[in-house]
Scaffold this motif. Structure first.
Motif, PDB file in Angstrom:
ATOM      1  N   UNK A  81       1.046  -1.166  -0.151  1.00 32.70           N
ATOM      2  CA  UNK A  81      -0.002  -0.043  -0.040  1.00 32.70           C
ATOM      3  C   UNK A  81       0.891   1.277   0.027  1.00 32.70           C
ATOM      4  N   UNK A  82       0.236   2.135  -0.196  1.00 33.32           N
ATOM      5  CA  UNK A  82       1.156   3.389  -0.154  1.00 33.32           C
ATOM      6  C   UNK A  82       1.832   3.789   1.195  1.00 33.32           C
ATOM      7  N   UNK A  83       1.524   3.519   2.156  1.00 30.09           N
ATOM      8  CA  UNK A  83       2.178   3.604   3.349  1.00 30.09           C
ATOM      9  C   UNK A  83       3.238   2.542   3.450  1.00 30.09           C
ATOM     10  N   UNK A  84       3.269   1.370   3.108  1.00 31.58           N
ATOM     11  CA  UNK A  84       4.070   0.365   3.147  1.00 31.58           C
ATOM     12  C   UNK A  84       5.376   0.990   2.308  1.00 31.58           C
ATOM     13  N   UNK A 142       6.038   3.938   1.228  1.00 39.82           N
ATOM     14  CA  UNK A 142       6.656   4.897   1.854  1.00 39.82           C
ATOM     15  C   UNK A 142       7.649   4.500   2.910  1.00 39.82           C
ATOM     16  N   UNK A 143       7.290   3.652   3.681  1.00 39.48           N
ATOM     17  CA  UNK A 143       8.126   3.115   4.660  1.00 39.48           C
ATOM     18  C   UNK A 143       9.435   2.363   3.948  1.00 39.48           C
ATOM     19  N   UNK A 144       9.063   1.415   3.105  1.00 42.17           N
ATOM     20  CA  UNK A 144      10.263   0.897   2.367  1.00 42.17           C
ATOM     21  C   UNK A 144      11.218   1.818   1.742  1.00 42.17           C
ATOM     22  N   UNK A 145      10.707   2.923   1.016  1.00 37.92           N
ATOM     23  CA  UNK A 145      11.487   3.964   0.415  1.00 37.92           C
ATOM     24  C   UNK A 145      12.402   4.799   1.316  1.00 37.92           C
ATOM     25  N   UNK A 146      11.845   4.881   2.538  1.00 35.96           N
ATOM     26  CA  UNK A 146      12.655   5.597   3.495  1.00 35.96           C
ATOM     27  C   UNK A 146      13.748   4.904   3.999  1.00 35.96           C
ATOM     28  N   UNK A 147      13.834   3.544   3.769  1.00 36.04           N
ATOM     29  CA  UNK A 147      14.817   2.526   4.169  1.00 36.04           C
ATOM     30  C   UNK A 147      15.886   2.153   3.179  1.00 36.04           C
TER      31      UNK A 147
END
Length: 136
Positions: free
Chosen positions: A106-109, A111-116
């Motif tokens: 999902x968009x939230x997942x 987003x979290x992956x791309x931060x890491x």
């Protein structure tokens, strides 16, 4: 796709690896249980660490549905930080589920992956594999 070697499998999926390159995680299409879902990711972690691999190709096209919220939370808040801290994981290539309403990513997942780590989405295995191998 390049040659892969089976590392671990259960009723819901398999963890394979391209020696010296990346982990290939893919699903059988069977209904996912929490135990089997987490077991696959534990083996992904072990393979990343044991063989000093830097990438994952997560092929979710056969995944029947996204795992429950508790498993997604475990993946993002326990498994991912540990994998990032204790392995060389740097790139994550995704072949998403066909139905956007059922996707793990999902968009939230995302987003979290791309931060890491570097994350990219693909429609086919070959371009995803090429992207992972280009980083070596």
């Amino acid at each position: 796709m390049v040659a892969v070697s089976l590392y671990f499998s259960n009723a819901v999926g398999s963890v394979d690896f391209v020696p010296g390159s990346y982990v290939y995680l893919h699903w059988t299409g069977a209904d996912i249980s929490s135990v089997e879902f987490r077991a696959l990711y534990v083996h992904v972690y072990n393979l990343l660490k044991r063989h000093e691999l830097k990438g994952i190709l997560a092929d979710h096209r056969a995944m029947p549905a996204a795992p429950p919220a508790a498993d997604r939370d475990w993946l993002l808040n326990e498994w991912l930080p540990k994998a990032l801290a204790e392995t060389g994981l740097a790139r994550y290539a995704v072949l998403p589920m066909p139905d956007p309403a059922q996707r793990l990513h999902t968009d939230s997942v995302i987003g979290q992956l791309r931060q890491s780590l570097e994350t990219a989405f693909f429609d086919d295995v070959d371009p995803a594999a090429a992207w992972l191998m280009a980083a070596e």
